[in-house]
Each structure stands twice: as structure tokens, then as C-alpha cells.
Design a protein around this motif. Structure first.
Motif, short mmCIF file in Angstrom:
data_model
loop_
_atom_site.label_atom_id
_atom_site.label_comp_id
_atom_site.label_asym_id
_atom_site.label_seq_id
_atom_site.Cartn_x
_atom_site.Cartn_y
_atom_site.Cartn_z
N CYS A 1 39.46 31.10 46.75
CA CYS A 1 40.40 30.51 47.70
C CYS A 1 41.03 31.53 48.64
O CYS A 1 41.72 31.16 49.59
N GLY A 2 40.82 32.83 48.39
CA GLY A 2 41.36 33.84 49.29
C GLY A 2 42.79 34.25 48.98
O GLY A 2 43.35 35.11 49.66
N GLN A 3 43.37 33.67 47.97
CA GLN A 3 44.74 34.05 47.57
C GLN A 3 44.79 35.53 47.18
O GLN A 3 43.88 36.04 46.54
N ILE A 4 45.86 36.20 47.61
CA ILE A 4 46.04 37.59 47.22
C ILE A 4 46.84 37.62 45.92
O ILE A 4 47.98 37.16 45.88
N ASN A 5 46.21 38.12 44.86
CA ASN A 5 46.84 38.15 43.54
C ASN A 5 47.27 39.56 43.19
O ASN A 5 46.54 40.52 43.45
N ARG A 6 48.44 39.65 42.58
CA ARG A 6 48.88 40.95 42.09
C ARG A 6 48.85 40.92 40.57
O ARG A 6 49.48 40.06 39.96
N LEU A 7 48.11 41.85 40.00
CA LEU A 7 48.03 41.94 38.55
C LEU A 7 48.84 43.13 38.09
O LEU A 7 48.66 44.23 38.60
N PRO A 8 49.71 42.92 37.10
CA PRO A 8 50.45 44.06 36.56
C PRO A 8 49.50 45.04 35.90
O PRO A 8 48.43 44.67 35.43
N ALA A 9 49.90 46.31 35.88
CA ALA A 9 49.02 47.36 35.36
C ALA A 9 48.70 47.17 33.89
O ALA A 9 47.68 47.63 33.41
N ASP A 10 49.58 46.46 33.17
CA ASP A 10 49.35 46.31 31.72
C ASP A 10 48.48 45.10 31.40
O ASP A 10 48.24 44.79 30.24
N ARG A 11 48.00 44.41 32.39
CA ARG A 11 47.15 43.24 32.15
C ARG A 11 45.70 43.63 32.41
O ARG A 11 45.39 44.26 33.41
N ALA A 12 44.81 43.26 31.50
CA ALA A 12 43.39 43.57 31.70
C ALA A 12 42.86 42.76 32.86
O ALA A 12 42.91 41.53 32.83
N PRO A 13 42.37 43.41 33.92
CA PRO A 13 41.94 42.65 35.10
C PRO A 13 40.79 41.69 34.82
O PRO A 13 40.68 40.66 35.47
N ALA A 14 39.96 42.01 33.84
CA ALA A 14 38.81 41.14 33.57
C ALA A 14 39.25 39.74 33.15
O ALA A 14 38.52 38.77 33.33
N GLN A 15 40.47 39.64 32.59
CA GLN A 15 40.95 38.33 32.16
C GLN A 15 41.78 37.63 33.23
O GLN A 15 42.24 36.51 33.02
N GLY A 16 41.97 38.31 34.37
CA GLY A 16 42.85 37.77 35.39
C GLY A 16 42.32 36.49 36.01
O GLY A 16 41.12 36.33 36.22
N LYS A 17 43.25 35.58 36.28
CA LYS A 17 42.90 34.34 36.98
C LYS A 17 43.73 34.24 38.24
O LYS A 17 44.85 34.76 38.30
N CYS A 18 43.18 33.56 39.23
CA CYS A 18 43.89 33.37 40.48
C CYS A 18 45.14 32.54 40.25
O CYS A 18 45.09 31.48 39.61
#
Ligand code: ZN
Length: 146
Positions: A12-29
């Protein structure tokens, strides 16, 4: 910028910010809830490409290709396989040069397939010609080390 990651959703093009302590592989939009990393390259048009370049904090590996290009089609499954190894460290994009003539011209793409390694708007490396997945991964990792 904080030490978190900023990732553009391929759906969808949303810009997501992931905290450094969160594993990016599990990140969802945060907007459409699509996983940010699917193990597949993201097909981008000119606008989506520009959005990734402008807003993603991750290195971007871009496959510039066209449907009529035999070597490009041969490389497509190799590029897809490389995504499984390189994500979530790198985001893989596919840019159809026929549908993105302005971006291709600005990037100075003279032949395809061409791969570009970009980070925050800066070009780290580029290479032309089809490669297998092992070479794509090795080339990308060496480009990131420079
Ligand atoms: Zn999304």
C-alpha cells in the motif's frame, strides 16, 4: 533519524517505522497489515520506486528489467530466490523499464537486466547482465560492505 528502521510497504506504500528492538522479518504494515517481508521481490512502478528511494532506510536491490528481455526473464526466478536470502536486510524491488522510462533515463540505464544497489538515495553499486541467485547475493553483500 532514530535507530529504528523505516520501511515502505510494498502493498500500500505506507511508510512504517519499526523500533530497533523489533525483528523486522516479523514486521507488518501498520495500515494494510501485509507482512513487510514476504520473501518475494516487490514490483514497483515509477511512483512506488521513488517512494522507496525517498523513504526506506533499508538498502534497496533493484532489478531493472523488461518483459521482452530474455535474459531478464531467465534471471527473474534467481532474483526471487535471492530475496529469500537477503530479506530482511535488504529490500528487493523489480522495476519494469518499459513502464518507468523517466526513472530509467535518470538512472542512466543503458542495457538490461541491470541491478542497482541503493541506500537512502545513494547508489552503492550497479551491474549489468543476468546472474544466478548465489552471485546476486554475493554481489549485494560485497556492495554493502564498501
Ligand atoms: Zn501496507
Amino acid at each position: 533519524m532514530s535507530n529504528g528502521l523505516q520501511i515502505v510497504c510494498g502493498h500500500c506504500g505506507q511508510i512504517n517505522r519499526l523500533p530497533a528492538d523489533r525483528a523486522p522479518a516479523q514486521g507488518k504494515c501498520g495500515k494494510c497489515h501485509t507482512p513487510l517481508f514476504s520473501g518475494h521481490p516487490i514490483e514497483v512502478d515509477q511512483a512506488a520506486f521513488e517512494r522507496h528511494v525517498a523513504h526506506s532506510s533499508l538498502p534497496l536491490l533493484v532489478d531493472v528489467w523488461a518483459p521482452w528481455c530474455g535474459p531478464c526473464r531467465a534471471m527473474a526466478p534467481m532474483f526471487a530466490r535471492a530475496a529469500q536470502e537477503l530479506e530482511p536486510r535488504v529490500q528487493l524491488l523489480k522495476l519494469n523499464s518499459d513502464e518507468a522510462p523517466e526513472v530509467s533515463a535518470r538512472l542512466g540505464i543503458s542495457g538490461i537486466p541491470t541491478m542497482l544497489l541503493l541506500q537512502q538515495g545513494r547508489e552503492l553499486a550497479r551491474i549489468s547482465g543476468a546472474m544466478d541467485s548465489q552471485r546476486i547475493v554475493a554481489w549485494t553483500l560485497s556492495g554493502l560492505r564498501q
